[in-house]
Scaffold this motif. Structure first.
Motif, PDB file in Angstrom:
ATOM      1  N   LYS A  63      41.266  77.604 -34.741  1.00  0.00           N
ATOM      2  CA  LYS A  63      40.401  78.153 -33.477  1.00  0.00           C
ATOM      3  C   LYS A  63      38.957  77.409 -33.395  1.00  0.00           C
ATOM      4  N   ASP A  64      38.275  77.225 -34.266  1.00  0.00           N
ATOM      5  CA  ASP A  64      36.927  76.627 -34.128  1.00  0.00           C
ATOM      6  C   ASP A  64      37.231  75.296 -33.761  1.00  0.00           C
ATOM      7  N   GLN A  67      38.526  74.840 -30.230  1.00  0.00           N
ATOM      8  CA  GLN A  67      37.285  75.031 -29.282  1.00  0.00           C
ATOM      9  C   GLN A  67      36.207  74.031 -29.120  1.00  0.00           C
ATOM     10  N   THR A  68      35.940  73.510 -30.212  1.00  0.00           N
ATOM     11  CA  THR A  68      34.917  72.525 -30.397  1.00  0.00           C
ATOM     12  C   THR A  68      35.296  71.055 -29.924  1.00  0.00           C
TER      13      THR A  68
END
Length: 108
Positions: A63-64, A67-68
């Motif tokens: 996820k991180d 998204q980044t």
């Protein structure tokens, strides 16, 4: 012959390794070992764990990263379950990731 494990995460949209992605390896006895990919998207640091035959789960916390690098993603994490066999030698579990798809296989 001992058993060893490595992983490699590649972002197929960017055509680059996925650096600094968090990972969690769950061992057959329920122990959880936390790690993360290096600058080349690779991981083989499992806190000096002594691998034995059995069923494992490698969780990639995507996820991180998604998204980044892509501002969006469908998969908050990807779990890959696999089995190591006695005297199995080296196992490599790669993950190919994009915002809306993934793939894994037994590498070399």
């Amino acid at each position: 012959m001992s058993i060893s494990l490595s992983s490699h995460v590649l972002d197929t949209t960017l055509g680059k390794p996925a650096a600094n992605m968090k990972l969690a390896l769950t061992t057959p006895d329920g122990q959880v070992i936390h790690a993360k990919t290096d600058s080349d998207g690779r991981c083989n640091q499992w806190q000096d764990f002594d691998f034995q035959a059995g069923e494992y789960c490698l969780r990639f916390f995507t996820k991180d990263y998604l998204q980044t690098h892509h501002s969006d993603g469908f998969y908050p994490f990807v779990d890959v379950h696999f089995e190591l066999t006695e005297n199995g030698g080296h196992y490599h579990v790669p993950l190919l990731i994009s915002p809306f798809g993934f793939s894994s296989y037994r590498g070399s």
